[in-house]
Design a protein around this motif. Structure first.
Motif, PDB file in Angstrom:
ATOM      1  N   ALA A   1      57.960  35.682  78.165  1.00 52.42           N
ATOM      2  CA  ALA A   1      59.429  35.721  77.960  1.00 52.42           C
ATOM      3  C   ALA A   1      59.491  37.113  77.154  1.00 52.42           C
ATOM      4  N   VAL A   2      58.866  37.171  75.923  1.00 45.62           N
ATOM      5  CA  VAL A   2      58.845  38.101  75.224  1.00 45.62           C
ATOM      6  C   VAL A   2      58.438  39.671  75.878  1.00 45.62           C
ATOM      7  N   ASN A   3      57.546  39.601  76.500  1.00 43.82           N
ATOM      8  CA  ASN A   3      57.052  40.759  77.651  1.00 43.82           C
ATOM      9  C   ASN A   3      58.125  41.183  78.463  1.00 43.82           C
TER      10      ASN A   3
ATOM     11  N   VAL B   1      62.298  28.273  77.830  1.00 49.04           N
ATOM     12  CA  VAL B   1      62.659  29.254  76.808  1.00 49.04           C
ATOM     13  C   VAL B   1      63.920  29.370  76.382  1.00 49.04           C
ATOM     14  N   ARG B   2      64.254  29.600  75.116  1.00 49.19           N
ATOM     15  CA  ARG B   2      65.603  29.744  74.608  1.00 49.19           C
ATOM     16  C   ARG B   2      65.663  30.921  74.017  1.00 49.19           C
TER      17      ARG B   2
ATOM     18  N   PHE C   1      61.162  23.106  71.376  1.00 44.49           N
ATOM     19  CA  PHE C   1      60.549  24.393  71.567  1.00 44.49           C
ATOM     20  C   PHE C   1      59.812  24.834  70.197  1.00 44.49           C
ATOM     21  N   PRO C   2      58.668  24.366  70.152  1.00 45.49           N
ATOM     22  CA  PRO C   2      57.966  24.750  68.879  1.00 45.49           C
ATOM     23  C   PRO C   2      57.580  26.013  68.504  1.00 45.49           C
ATOM     24  N   TYR C   3      57.231  26.759  69.606  1.00 47.12           N
ATOM     25  CA  TYR C   3      56.668  28.168  69.363  1.00 47.12           C
ATOM     26  C   TYR C   3      58.069  29.392  69.268  1.00 47.12           C
TER      27      TYR C   3
ATOM     28  N   ALA D   1      60.183  28.830  72.718  1.00 51.35           N
ATOM     29  CA  ALA D   1      59.573  28.297  73.875  1.00 51.35           C
ATOM     30  C   ALA D   1      58.783  26.923  73.600  1.00 51.35           C
ATOM     31  N   THR D   2      58.413  26.307  74.794  1.00 52.90           N
ATOM     32  CA  THR D   2      57.771  24.963  74.725  1.00 52.90           C
ATOM     33  C   THR D   2      56.335  25.442  74.486  1.00 52.90           C
TER      34      THR D   2
END
Length: 122
Positions: free
Chosen positions: A93-95, A46-47, A13-15, A84-85
């Motif tokens: 996810a953030v939205n 997403v984590r 999950f680099p981002y 996230a990936t």
């Protein structure tokens, strides 16, 4: 030092994005955390993790320092970390989180006694 689990999470999950939201009291920060963490992330890409923190003092070089042994009542910042990936999955996810956060803060603003006291004190 990063552990193998941390390195694996970072490569898978680099981002990432960390949001620190200051709230007037520990009770409000804790309430927001409990209200937001009940909804699981829908995407396996997403984590998300939550923590209650304090404002960290800046070091001389401009970085922030982690302070150990802080009283629970001083933890008034809701810190949310997303991983996230892809950058698109992170944005989506953030939205969704921001929409939920807006609802939680709106309810606090309308119904919570501490928030009303803060507004009246200004």
């Amino acid at each position: 030092m990063a552990t193998a689990a941390t390195s694996s999470l970072e490569s898978e999950f680099p981002y990432s994005l960390t949001i620190s939201l200051p709230l007037p009291t520990h009770r409000l920060a804790s309430s927001a955390l409990r209200a937001l963490q009940v909804d699981a992330e829908l995407s396996p890409f997403v984590r998300r993790s939550f923590a209650l923190t304090t404002p960290t003092p800046a070091a001389e070089d401009g970085t922030t320092q982690q302070v150990e042994g802080i009283e629970e009542e001083k933890k008034t910042f809701l810190q949310t970390t997303y991983r996230a990936t892809t950058n698109r999955m992170l944005r989506v996810a953030v939205n969704g989180f921001m929409e939920s956060l807006g609802v939680v803060l709106g309810v606090m603003g309308e119904l919570d006694i501490d928030v009303l006291k803060e507004e009246l004190g200004k």
